[in-house]
Design an enzyme around this catalytic site. Structure first.
Site, PDB file in Angstrom:
ATOM      1  CG  HIS A  62      -9.396   2.646   7.763  1.00 26.74           C
ATOM      2  ND1 HIS A  62     -10.064   1.615   8.390  1.00 26.74           N
ATOM      3  CD2 HIS A  62      -8.553   2.058   6.890  1.00 26.74           C
ATOM      4  CE1 HIS A  62      -9.638   0.466   7.919  1.00 26.74           C
ATOM      5  NE2 HIS A  62      -8.720   0.707   7.002  1.00 26.74           N
TER       6      HIS A  62
ATOM      7  CB  ILE B  71      -1.199   8.330   3.416  1.00 23.53           C
ATOM      8  CG1 ILE B  71       0.318   8.246   3.191  1.00 23.53           C
ATOM      9  CG2 ILE B  71      -1.762   9.647   2.883  1.00 23.53           C
ATOM     10  CD1 ILE B  71       0.740   8.329   1.754  1.00 23.53           C
TER      11      ILE B  71
ATOM     12  CG  PHE C 171      -4.837  -4.038   9.687  1.00 21.99           C
ATOM     13  CD1 PHE C 171      -5.528  -5.210   9.432  1.00 21.99           C
ATOM     14  CD2 PHE C 171      -4.998  -3.425  10.923  1.00 21.99           C
ATOM     15  CE1 PHE C 171      -6.372  -5.767  10.391  1.00 21.99           C
ATOM     16  CE2 PHE C 171      -5.845  -3.964  11.889  1.00 21.99           C
ATOM     17  CZ  PHE C 171      -6.530  -5.140  11.629  1.00 21.99           C
ATOM     18  CG  ASP C 172      -2.991  -6.767   5.313  1.00 18.87           C
ATOM     19  OD1 ASP C 172      -4.052  -7.010   5.939  1.00 18.87           O
ATOM     20  OD2 ASP C 172      -2.929  -5.965   4.357  1.00 18.87           O
TER      21      ASP C 172
ATOM     22  CD  GLU D 255     -13.014  11.293   1.491  1.00 18.86           C
ATOM     23  OE1 GLU D 255     -12.837  11.681   0.324  1.00 18.86           O
ATOM     24  OE2 GLU D 255     -14.066  10.714   1.872  1.00 18.86           O
TER      25      GLU D 255
ATOM     26  CG  LEU E  17       6.927   1.777  14.193  1.00 19.64           C
ATOM     27  CD1 LEU E  17       5.851   0.731  13.881  1.00 19.64           C
ATOM     28  CD2 LEU E  17       6.468   2.668  15.344  1.00 19.64           C
TER      29      LEU E  17
ATOM     30  CG  PHE F  75      -2.193   0.734   1.090  1.00 19.60           C
ATOM     31  CD1 PHE F  75      -2.237   2.116   1.142  1.00 19.60           C
ATOM     32  CD2 PHE F  75      -3.369   0.043   0.897  1.00 19.60           C
ATOM     33  CE1 PHE F  75      -3.436   2.784   1.015  1.00 19.60           C
ATOM     34  CE2 PHE F  75      -4.585   0.705   0.769  1.00 19.60           C
ATOM     35  CZ  PHE F  75      -4.605   2.088   0.837  1.00 19.60           C
TER      36      PHE F  75
ATOM     37  CB  ALA G 220       3.797   5.063   3.709  1.00 16.25           C
TER      38      ALA G 220
HETATM   39  N1  LIG Z   1      -4.769   3.172   4.201  1.00 15.90           N
HETATM   40  C1  LIG Z   1      -3.607   2.442   4.292  1.00 15.90           C
HETATM   41  C2  LIG Z   1      -3.595   1.059   4.391  1.00 15.90           C
HETATM   42  N2  LIG Z   1      -4.776   0.361   4.416  1.00 15.90           N
HETATM   43  C3  LIG Z   1      -4.863  -1.039   4.065  1.00 15.90           C
HETATM   44  C4  LIG Z   1      -4.597  -1.946   5.261  1.00 15.90           C
HETATM   45  O1  LIG Z   1      -3.252  -1.847   5.695  1.00 15.90           O
HETATM   46  C5  LIG Z   1      -4.883  -3.406   4.886  1.00 15.90           C
HETATM   47  O2  LIG Z   1      -4.091  -3.767   3.764  1.00 15.90           O
HETATM   48  C6  LIG Z   1      -6.339  -3.623   4.528  1.00 15.90           C
HETATM   49  O3  LIG Z   1      -7.141  -3.082   5.567  1.00 15.90           O
HETATM   50  C7  LIG Z   1      -6.650  -5.121   4.321  1.00 15.90           C
HETATM   51  O4  LIG Z   1      -6.400  -5.848   5.499  1.00 15.90           O
HETATM   52  N3  LIG Z   1      -2.428   0.379   4.504  1.00 15.90           N
HETATM   53  C8  LIG Z   1      -1.228   1.054   4.498  1.00 15.90           C
HETATM   54  O5  LIG Z   1      -0.154   0.438   4.579  1.00 15.90           O
HETATM   55  N4  LIG Z   1      -1.229   2.427   4.402  1.00 15.90           N
HETATM   56  C9  LIG Z   1      -2.386   3.140   4.294  1.00 15.90           C
HETATM   57  O6  LIG Z   1      -2.335   4.390   4.205  1.00 15.90           O
HETATM   58  C1  LIG Z   2      -5.484   4.521   5.951  1.00 15.05           C
HETATM   59  C2  LIG Z   2      -6.324   3.970   4.871  1.00 15.05           C
HETATM   60  O1  LIG Z   2      -6.705   2.761   4.830  1.00 15.05           O
HETATM   61  C3  LIG Z   2      -6.997   4.969   3.937  1.00 15.05           C
HETATM   62  O2  LIG Z   2      -6.972   4.467   2.606  1.00 15.05           O
HETATM   63  C4  LIG Z   2      -8.409   5.131   4.432  1.00 15.05           C
HETATM   64  O3  LIG Z   2      -9.025   6.117   3.637  1.00 15.05           O
HETATM   65  P1  LIG Z   2     -10.448   6.679   4.159  1.00 15.05           P
HETATM   66  O4  LIG Z   2     -10.209   7.178   5.578  1.00 15.05           O
HETATM   67  O5  LIG Z   2     -10.794   7.807   3.188  1.00 15.05           O
HETATM   68  O6  LIG Z   2     -11.432   5.540   4.122  1.00 15.05           O
END
Ligand SMILES: Nc1c(NC[C@H](O)[C@H](O)[C@H](O)CO)[nH]c(=O)[nH]c1=O
Ligand SMILES: CC(=O)[C@@H](O)COP(=O)(O)O
Length: 154
Positions: free
Chosen positions: A79, A73, A48-49, A76, A104, A15, A71
């Site tokens: 999350h 980021i 998260f994975d 909206e 980390l 991601f 990273a």
């Molecule tokens: N928004 C970001 C994510 N979101 C995805 C989660 O990490 C995960 O892959 C998904 O929820 C499926 O389990 N991941 C990042 O590394 N950075 C982000 O900004």
């Molecule tokens: C941190 C993330 O998973 C990001 O893509 C979430 O975006 P949103 O807060 O607009 O759903």
């Protein structure tokens, strides 16, 4: 500081791969500079994975420490906070569960893309360096016998 005979695993999020691929490059070059060996690099879908991949690496005898690179980021919603905070918590838990450093190298939460780009080298190299230092210093703790005077491990 040299990371001789220190064997690393790296878990990197796909991601925001425009950022994390550069973090990986910096991490690999810094590990080489410090004479540490990167045995495994595993790419996971997102930050998260990471925990399951981290745990699998920590179970290997040929891994002394795990470096995480990601990273997170701001979107909206909040999350990003869940992704970053829950993963960071689990990283600490896994490190103490397996008695091996897990460092980390995850930018965020709440970062803008620009802020993340600015932090690529700092976070990647810091995570590698911390892993090497922790392996070296915890090994010194393991070697300690009777302590009669204050021991400084650095
Ligand atoms: N928004 C970001 C994510 N979101 C995805 C989660 O990490 C995960 O892959 C998904 O929820 C499926 O389990 N991941 C990042 O590394 N950075 C982000 O900004
Ligand atoms: C941190 C993330 O998973 C990001 O893509 C979430 O975006 P949103 O807060 O607009 O759903």
């Amino acid at each position: 500081m040299q990371g001789k005979s220190i064997r690393l695993g790296i878990v990197v999020a796909e991601f925001n791969y425009d950022i994390t691929q550069l973090m990986l490059q910096k991490a690999l070059s810094h590990a080489k500079f410090l004479n540490a060996e990167v045995k495994v690099v595993i790419k996971v879908p997102g930050t998260f994975d990471m925990p399951l991949a981290i745990k699998k690496l920590l179970e290997k005898d040929f891994i002394d420490a795990v470096v995480t690179l990601g990273a997170v980021i701001k979107g909206e919603t909040k999350h990003d906070e869940i992704v970053a905070s829950q993963t960071a918590r689990k990283i600490v838990d896994l490190s103490t569960e397996f008695n091996k450093p897990v460092t980390l190298g995850i930018i965020g939460h709440g970062a803008t893309h620009e802020q993340a780009v600015e932090r690529i080298e700092e976070y990647a190299t810091r995570a590698v360096e911390a892993a090497i230092k922790l392996v070296q210093r915890t090994r010194k703790i393991d070697e300690l016998k009777e302590v009669k005077e204050t021991v400084i491990i650095d």
